[in-house]
Design a protein around this motif. Structure first.
Motif, short mmCIF file in Angstrom:
data_model
loop_
_atom_site.label_atom_id
_atom_site.label_comp_id
_atom_site.label_asym_id
_atom_site.label_seq_id
_atom_site.Cartn_x
_atom_site.Cartn_y
_atom_site.Cartn_z
N ARG A 121 0.13 19.00 -0.19
CA ARG A 121 0.66 19.51 -1.47
C ARG A 121 2.16 19.27 -1.57
NH1 ARG A 121 -1.71 25.46 -1.72
NH2 ARG A 121 -3.79 24.97 -0.93
N LYS A 122 2.83 19.46 -0.45
CA LYS A 122 4.28 19.23 -0.44
C LYS A 122 4.59 17.76 -0.74
CE LYS A 122 8.44 20.14 2.26
NZ LYS A 122 9.03 20.50 3.56
N SER A 123 3.74 16.86 -0.24
CA SER A 123 3.98 15.43 -0.44
C SER A 123 3.82 15.01 -1.91
CB SER A 123 3.05 14.60 0.45
OG SER A 123 1.73 14.59 -0.07
N VAL A 124 3.10 15.80 -2.68
CA VAL A 124 2.99 15.53 -4.13
C VAL A 124 4.37 15.68 -4.77
CG1 VAL A 124 1.95 16.29 -6.30
CG2 VAL A 124 0.58 16.29 -4.21
N ILE A 181 8.45 12.64 2.41
CA ILE A 181 8.12 13.22 3.73
C ILE A 181 7.04 12.38 4.44
CG2 ILE A 181 8.74 15.58 3.06
CD1 ILE A 181 5.66 16.23 3.13
N ILE A 182 6.33 11.55 3.69
CA ILE A 182 5.28 10.72 4.28
C ILE A 182 5.91 9.44 4.84
CG2 ILE A 182 3.15 9.44 3.83
CD1 ILE A 182 2.74 12.41 3.60
N VAL A 183 5.57 9.12 6.08
CA VAL A 183 6.20 7.99 6.76
C VAL A 183 5.11 7.02 7.23
CG1 VAL A 183 7.64 7.32 8.72
CG2 VAL A 183 8.09 9.48 7.53
N PRO A 184 5.25 5.71 6.94
CA PRO A 184 4.25 4.76 7.44
C PRO A 184 4.44 4.48 8.93
CG PRO A 184 5.93 3.61 6.16
CD PRO A 184 6.26 5.06 6.10
N GLN A 185 3.36 4.18 9.60
CA GLN A 185 3.45 3.73 10.99
C GLN A 185 2.46 2.58 11.18
OE1 GLN A 185 2.24 6.39 14.16
NE2 GLN A 185 0.09 6.06 13.74
N GLY A 186 2.79 1.71 12.13
CA GLY A 186 1.87 0.63 12.44
C GLY A 186 1.04 1.02 13.66
N MET A 239 -8.81 5.60 4.24
CA MET A 239 -10.24 5.38 4.06
C MET A 239 -10.50 5.03 2.59
SD MET A 239 -10.86 5.94 7.22
CE MET A 239 -12.63 6.02 7.48
N ASP A 240 -11.73 5.11 2.16
CA ASP A 240 -12.06 4.75 0.78
C ASP A 240 -11.92 5.97 -0.12
OD1 ASP A 240 -12.84 3.36 -1.40
OD2 ASP A 240 -14.94 3.12 -0.83
N GLY A 241 -10.71 6.19 -0.65
CA GLY A 241 -10.49 7.32 -1.55
C GLY A 241 -10.06 8.60 -0.87
N TYR A 242 -9.90 8.58 0.44
CA TYR A 242 -9.39 9.77 1.16
C TYR A 242 -8.68 9.32 2.43
CZ TYR A 242 -13.34 9.34 4.45
OH TYR A 242 -14.22 8.89 5.40
N TYR A 243 -8.01 10.26 3.09
CA TYR A 243 -7.37 9.96 4.38
C TYR A 243 -8.07 10.74 5.48
CZ TYR A 243 -3.63 8.13 1.45
OH TYR A 243 -2.93 7.41 0.52
N LEU A 244 -8.13 10.12 6.65
CA LEU A 244 -8.75 10.77 7.80
C LEU A 244 -7.67 11.12 8.82
CD1 LEU A 244 -11.40 11.62 9.21
CD2 LEU A 244 -11.46 9.34 10.24
N VAL A 248 0.86 -1.19 0.00
CA VAL A 248 0.00 0.00 0.00
C VAL A 248 0.89 1.24 0.00
CG1 VAL A 248 -1.63 1.34 1.38
CG2 VAL A 248 -1.90 -1.12 1.20
N ASN A 249 0.67 2.10 -0.93
CA ASN A 249 1.47 3.33 -1.00
C ASN A 249 0.60 4.54 -0.80
OD1 ASN A 249 4.06 2.20 -1.53
ND2 ASN A 249 3.36 1.73 -3.60
N PHE A 250 1.20 5.57 -0.22
CA PHE A 250 0.48 6.81 0.00
C PHE A 250 0.14 7.47 -1.34
CE2 PHE A 250 0.29 11.39 0.90
CZ PHE A 250 -0.65 11.38 1.90
N ILE A 251 -1.08 7.94 -1.46
CA ILE A 251 -1.52 8.60 -2.70
C ILE A 251 -1.73 10.09 -2.37
CG2 ILE A 251 -3.26 8.65 -4.52
CD1 ILE A 251 -3.85 5.65 -3.60
N PRO A 252 -0.75 10.94 -2.69
CA PRO A 252 -0.82 12.34 -2.25
C PRO A 252 -2.00 13.13 -2.83
CG PRO A 252 1.09 11.99 -3.67
CD PRO A 252 0.49 10.64 -3.40
N GLU A 253 -2.55 12.61 -3.94
CA GLU A 253 -3.69 13.33 -4.55
C GLU A 253 -4.99 13.13 -3.77
OE1 GLU A 253 -0.46 13.08 -7.23
OE2 GLU A 253 -1.53 11.43 -6.28
#
Length: 275
Positions: free
Chosen positions: A199-202, A207-212, A240-245, A151-156
């Protein structure tokens, strides 16, 4: 599921007698890949001055592996998380030696008369140790299910910030810099800072870091509130489904500790914290 009498306590010190804990951690740093295990300027004092990050890491991994063991569908898969049988027990720490061999935490039956604990911590060792010669297969490396799917972060994706929850929660509020905590436009400031970070993460995905968190994958977003360059805190983002909370703010130290559960942080805003 694992039977009641085979359940493992989720706290290392309730599971085993651990002699010279800080000494054991110091010895561990000698065999694993070099890494900094303390903060440059810790916000609070710890009894363990040299390896507080490593101490927290091992305790967290023990907890994770014991929970995964206890909730496994059968004994065979339970042993993949935490091997416990006859006179020996062990789990994979997720750390590696300088020759890239996995490091295990090893236990033997506790024969001490003055302790009611069933197990005795005998130390950290790699797979060629005599402590492990009768254990096959060895337990697996700790993992978070979502990581397996890449799973990868999707900045959009948009980020919905639960501002009322964050600012209405005492612990979250205390993590916001004191000089802006009472600002009337704080809700707007927080939402704007999160959007700026997105926007910066795009442009800078690193800069985005995963955590458990509770066996789920989340992301950590650095949030700059008082200065456009230096983050003041991190926001946890649930997928979430198509967005982040965004539901929770963490101090940068908390973010580092959570990120270290998955891998050694490489993002500059976290590596700046350690020496």
């Amino acid at each position: 599921q694992v039977q009641g009498d085979k359940m493992i306590p989720t706290d290392l010190f309730e599971f085993a007698y651990v002699p010279d804990w800080y000494g054991q951690l110091d010895e561990l740093t000698e065999i694993i890949l070099p890494e900094s295990w303390r903060f440059k300027k810790p916000t609070s004092e710890t009894k363990n001055f040299d390896t507080p990050i490593l101490e927290r890491y091992i305790n967290s991994i023990f907890r994770k592996q014991s929970i995964d063991h206890n909730t496994a569908p059968d004994t065979l898969s339970a042993q993949g998380f935490f091997h416990i049988e006859n006179e020996r027990a062990c789990f994979h720490t997720g750390l590696y030696t300088q020759r890239y061999k996995a490091v295990y935490a090893c236990f033997e039956r506790n024969k001490k008369q003055n302790s009611t604990l069933k197990w005795y911590f005998s130390g950290f060792c790699d797979e060629v140790s005599p402590n492990l010669k009768h254990i096959h297969p060895l337990p697996n490396k700790p993992y978070f299910p979502a990581m397996k799917n890449g799973v990868n972060f999707i900045p959009e994706w948009p980020i919905r910030v639960n501002v009322d929850h964050i600012l209405g929660d005492e612990e979250n509020l205390e993590r916001i810099p004191s000089k802006i905590r009472k600002a009337k436009n704080l809700p707007l400031l927080l939402e704007t800072a999160v959007e700026l970070a997105r926007r910066k993460s795009v442009v800078e995905p690193s800069i985005i870091v995963p955590q458990g968190y509770q066996n789920r994958l989340q992301y950590l977003l650095p949030v700059c509130l008082t200065n456009m360059i230096k983050p003041d805190l991190a926001m946890t983002l649930s997928v979430m489904d198509g967005y982040y909370l965004g539901n929770t703010c963490l101090t940068l130290e908390m973010a580092y500790l959570n990120a270290r559960m998955i891998a050694r942080p490489t993002a500059g805003w976290l590596t700046d914290l350690v020496k």
